[in-house]
Every structure is written in C-alpha cells, then in structure tokens.
Design a protein around this motif. Sequence first.
Motif, PDB file in Angstrom:
ATOM      1  N   SER A 173      -6.340  48.304  40.946  1.00  0.00           N
ATOM      2  CA  SER A 173      -6.582  49.661  40.473  1.00  0.00           C
ATOM      3  C   SER A 173      -6.449  49.761  38.966  1.00  0.00           C
ATOM      4  N   HIS A 218     -10.251  54.160  38.818  1.00  0.00           N
ATOM      5  CA  HIS A 218     -11.011  55.278  38.254  1.00  0.00           C
ATOM      6  C   HIS A 218     -12.502  55.124  38.492  1.00  0.00           C
ATOM      7  N   GLU A 219     -12.989  53.871  38.645  1.00  0.00           N
ATOM      8  CA  GLU A 219     -14.421  53.679  38.874  1.00  0.00           C
ATOM      9  C   GLU A 219     -14.838  54.231  40.230  1.00  0.00           C
ATOM     10  N   MET A 221     -13.328  56.735  41.884  1.00  0.00           N
ATOM     11  CA  MET A 221     -13.289  58.199  41.786  1.00  0.00           C
ATOM     12  C   MET A 221     -14.500  58.717  41.022  1.00  0.00           C
ATOM     13  N   ALA A 222     -14.884  58.025  39.941  1.00  0.00           N
ATOM     14  CA  ALA A 222     -16.036  58.460  39.162  1.00  0.00           C
ATOM     15  C   ALA A 222     -17.320  58.368  39.976  1.00  0.00           C
ATOM     16  N   GLU A 273      -4.587  56.180  36.659  1.00  0.00           N
ATOM     17  CA  GLU A 273      -6.017  56.240  36.925  1.00  0.00           C
ATOM     18  C   GLU A 273      -6.478  57.684  37.133  1.00  0.00           C
ATOM     19  N   VAL A 274      -5.657  58.485  37.790  1.00  0.00           N
ATOM     20  CA  VAL A 274      -5.991  59.899  38.001  1.00  0.00           C
ATOM     21  C   VAL A 274      -6.008  60.646  36.671  1.00  0.00           C
ATOM     22  N   LEU A 314      -6.679  59.440  33.778  1.00  0.00           N
ATOM     23  CA  LEU A 314      -7.869  59.017  33.050  1.00  0.00           C
ATOM     24  C   LEU A 314      -9.106  59.765  33.544  1.00  0.00           C
ATOM     25  N   VAL A 315      -9.277  59.843  34.851  1.00  0.00           N
ATOM     26  CA  VAL A 315     -10.442  60.543  35.412  1.00  0.00           C
ATOM     27  C   VAL A 315     -10.432  62.015  35.024  1.00  0.00           C
ATOM     28  N   ASN A 316      -9.293  62.661  35.132  1.00  0.00           N
ATOM     29  CA  ASN A 316      -9.213  64.089  34.802  1.00  0.00           C
ATOM     30  C   ASN A 316      -9.470  64.341  33.319  1.00  0.00           C
ATOM     31  N   ALA A 327      -9.362  65.032  40.290  1.00  0.00           N
ATOM     32  CA  ALA A 327      -8.682  64.000  41.082  1.00  0.00           C
ATOM     33  C   ALA A 327      -7.231  64.407  41.219  1.00  0.00           C
ATOM     34  N   ALA A 366     -18.201  51.915  36.538  1.00  0.00           N
ATOM     35  CA  ALA A 366     -17.610  53.124  35.971  1.00  0.00           C
ATOM     36  C   ALA A 366     -18.540  53.741  34.929  1.00  0.00           C
TER      37      ALA A 366
END
Length: 689
Positions: A321, A398-399, A401-402, A430-431, A433-435, A449, A488
């Motif tokens: 992850s 994160h990839e 989730m993206a 990772e969450v 980063l996505v947010n 996320a 990603a």
Amino acid sequence: MKLKGRQVLLCNCERTMTLDPAKLARALGSDEPPTIHSHLCRSEAARYSAALEDGEPLLVACTQEAPLFRELASEAGHEGELHFANIRERAGWTADKADLSAKIAALLGEAALDIEPAGTTTLTSDGICLVYGRGQEALDAATKLQGRLNVSLLLADDDGIVPPHRAEVAIHKGRIVAAEGHFGAFSVTVKDYAPLVPSSRAGLDFAMARQEARAECSLILDLTGETPLFPSAERRDGYLRADPRDPAAIATALFDICDLVGEFEKPLYVHYDADLCAHSRNGQTGCTRCLDNCPASAISPNGDEIAIDPALCGGCGVCASVCPTGAASYRLPRREDLLKRIRTLVDTYLGAGGTAPVLLVHDGRHGEEMLSALARFGRGLPAHMLPLAVNETTQIGHEAMAVALAAGARAVLLLADPRHPDELEGLRAEVRLVNALMAGMGHGGHDRAEIVAETDPDAVEAVVWRTRDRTGPEPHAFVPSGGKREAARMALTALNEGAPEPATLLALPDGAPYGRISVDTDGCTMCLACVSACPTGALKDNPDRPELRFVEQACVQCGLCRRTCPEQVIALEPRYNFTPGVMEPVLLNEEEPFACIRCGKPFGTKSAVERIAATLAGKHSMFRSEEAARLIRMCDDCRIETQAEGGRDPFAMGERPRVRTTQDYLDEAEAEKTQAAGRRSADDFLIDK
C-alpha cells in the motif's frame, strides 16, 4: 445463464430477496435470462446436481451453503471449477426499497472474473510444542496436548501447582526474554532456566538454574496472559495465545494447535522487484516506508535493497500500500486483477442504471462478519453501496482508490479491523493523499476516502447509511495499466480533466510519493553524485555537456539525492504536477565545460575544476610548484604527457638493457684471446731481460 464461460445459478433463498431475471440478463449482457431458484441447497438440490453433469465451471450465488455444494460436487465426481458469490447479505437483505438489479449484476460480474492465484511457500512443523504459562492451567494444558504433540512446559510462575504423580511432560521454569523465528522454526531465549527436581513433593522444586538458555520448537502456546512474544502476534503462524482465565479460549487453542503438524502451504502475499526499490544507494538510506509500517517485522534492510521473509509475513499488505514505486506489490490478488475487479464492479453497476455508487472495501474476516450482522440484525447495505472483498483492507493503495473514483464511485469506504491499530497508519497516509488530491481538484466538500475502523455494527451502519453528496466525479472510460504510479496517473489525469476546478499543480503533505526537487545552483558543482544515487531515474545527466536534468513523474521523494549531495544544495518539494511536461526531462542546472589549458578539450565543469585547484594548488605536496598546479587544469591525456616531457613520467622505467646476441659472445671470446696473447708476450720480454 452463462457469464464469462461460467454457468450462473441464482437462488432467492426461500424468497427472502427479490431477483429480476430479465433485468439481470440485460445488465450482464446475456440473451438468456437466469433461472431463479428458491431452495437450491435443499429441495432443489437436484437442479444443482444436473448442472454439475455438464462439467462446466459453475458460479453459485450463495456462500453460506458453499460447503454443502462442494460436498455434492465431490460426490458427483465434478472436476470443473466452483465459484461462489454472496448476493444475500451484501445486497438482497436490505431495508433499501430501491431496485437491486444493478447492484446484484455488479456483484455477479465481479465474481465471474478470472483471478490469477498467488504463489505459495511450504512450511513444515514436526509437532515440537512449547507451552509457556503460569499456574495449574498451563500444566493441565500441556498434559492434554501430550500424546498429540511433543510437548515441553515452561513455567513463568509455579505458584499453586500440584506436582503431577506421573511425568507426562518435561517441566522447566524460566522467563522468555526474546523470541524469534516462524512456524516450524521458533527460537526462544530463556532467563533463569531450571529443570524440575524429580523429588518435588508438596510443591514444585527447581534446581541448577542457568542464567540464560536457548530452545527451538515448531509451535508455541502462550498462556501467560502477558504481552505477546511477537509483534502483530495474531498474524504469526504457529504462535497461539489464550487468556489463562478463559477456559473456552484455552480449549479452542488446544484444538487448533493439534492440527499444526506436517507440511502447510502458505501464500506468498507480496512480490518484490528490487529493480524498482528506492530503499538505499551507496550506503545512504532513502525510502523506508515498508520497513516503518510492517507490523510483523518481516521486512529487513538488505544492502541497497530490502528482504521480505515470506515465513514471517502475515499478509496485511501495508508494504504494498505505501510503496511509492510498486517494488512491493500484493499478490492476493495482483494489482492488475484488483483494479480490474474495481472497474468491473463500478462499470457494471452504472451500466445497469445504478447511480451514485460508493465502494465499500472489506476483508474476509472482520468485514464479512460485519456485513452479515448488518444484514441479519440491521438495515443491511444501501443499494448504492458496492462491497468489494479483499484479503486485507490495508492492502489498498491510493492508486486503487483513485481508479475507483475515476470509474465513477462517489466515495471509497475502507472497513478495517480496529483491533490491529499498528496496521492502519500506512492506510491513513494513503487516504490523506487521496483526499488532498481530490480536494485540490475541486472534488472536496467531504472526504472521498474514509476509514471505518469499528467493531460496533450500529456504528458501521450509521456510516454506510449516512446521506452523502450524490454529486461527484463523472465516470471515465479507461483501462488502468502499467505499474502502480502509471495506473495512479491515468486515474488522476481522468479525474482532473472533468474536475470542477482543474488543477495544474497541487501541494501535497510531507511524505507524499510525488514531487520535485530544487537545486541551489550557486552551490552546485555539477558533481552529479545525485544522478548516480537516484534509484528511479528521475535525475539524469547529459553525456555531451555538463547538465543536470529531472523527470518529475519518476520522482518518489525518497531523499537519496539530498542525502548524497556533498554540497547539501538539494531540497524536496512534495506536490502533484498534472501538466504533460511532468513526463519530460527539465533542466535543473548546467555549466560551461572547462577546457584543458594545453589541448582545449572539455573534460569537466569550470566550478568543479576551479574548486579543486583552489583546494590543492600550493597546499598539497604534489602541487606546491606552479608547474605542478597547472596539471590540475589539464585533461587526463595532457597531464600524463606533460609529466613525461618534464622527466617526471609516473610510468617511466629504467633504461632497457640491449639484447645480447651470439656475435657479442664471440667478440668477447676473441678479446679475451687477444688479451691473453699480449700478457704472454710481456712475460717473455721480462724473462729475456
């Protein structure tokens, strides 16, 4: 109905859920509507047996009765594939009155995918078991295991123990101060180790204590009730713990440990590609994300690389992850299979008319139990909530989730087990980063996320039924491919193209795996040590002239360039760059080459040569004279030639002796004869006188 070469058998579980065969067929692109059974596992079992006769792969939409279906298949001699999908607790049993056809079709489409299985490694246990505990409970447990396992008992405390009338097991006293190893090969270090005295009467007596002793075993049963001997103890195969005050827990542990003898296949959860690793270069440490986040201590430095011990790995997937390059990748399932499942789930749901999907990622233990509790005692899952079962929630990067958000999901919920808090920090990063990325593109308003770490079904139900903004990213048609960063970038680029506020550059939190570096050109001497240290090829040189170039897409912010730079002129800047130029090298620094003062050939940079000259000329013993100092400003060839011409050729040797020939020897012999004749003539003259 057939789906991807598999015959699909559907059952409405005694009409406790509504299945529309026509809508399901349209959603799954089938011309043949499926037959809806009501009691496939009992009164209609003959229909299941008839389907087995074809020998084709089967997909049965029931997981509760999977053991029965497998047993019937075995009795019928069926050798084809059997697959099962849960559409009851995950979809059918819900308080949502919306049409469930799109969701059920999505679950079936995802279940029908061919997923490559993970590889395995073999672990062997010979049944040598160490029972470690205190009090009568430990002695009783060890006695019960004897005969099934080869048991030794180590007592941390012997208070209240009645000496056994028959020595069923070897009894010792001591405290374990260190433990290492894995299932089949444990090693413990014991302090104050002492054997039982056979003449113990009213109580246990021990003698000949040793300050420290080591022992090896295949299994450990820990009944001390104290701190576990290993980090992430629940994932350490062969190490079982039970509360000594809980008889039921002890009985369960005894039952489980008796089966741990023989050879066992363990999945190889993680694949490691050393070529992509950014851990270390030239003795300088860069990325340590996997080392910092592995709860089982299964990862260790191995020179410029890392080593993953498959026997210690518990399969949490945190390393995969958080790995910025994809050097560590999860194999249960592979990244490409996981992304395919996500896209199939969301695409099928939207294609069947579903709206505002939310992806709910859960594992097969905590998550399945939670969804079952919601369906049986609560409102179940809403029609727009798409559950995705994975081996471990913490394997999601994160990839993934993206990709889900770019496919059209409004949000991604990650249902995690709060009883493993040491595994969640990597997932939280990772969450975040996505947010941060989604908010920067204008997809904010709320976190896209979210981690749901709860053991209370009511708390989970409140989160999954919470009213959300039903607006969000529009679905984008793309097939994620390549490695982790490539997948990603494809997803993030798609999200940015249709974003409310398309971004060019986004600042990211410290530690993010994207960004650029800046170089203080006034202090840079163009030594290019950073280029040789960069593990991803983000820093490049120019073979034709002194240049330092940088490819931002390849930079993982590992910091190796900064640590390697002798002038300390490099700084990191975490950010995400959406411009196409991020894929192309940009110039960070350049200099005019220094021309050799003798031949004019360029051989270095002006700043580097002048710096060396200022440091050595007139100060070092080899360059005290002005003539010697001029050598610093010459290329390699001219430096050697100048030294040779000045009589200081470092490669000079003594004069080579002339090769002797036969004539030389003949001449020497003739000369000796002439000399001998002369001496005789002189002697004769003296005699005459």
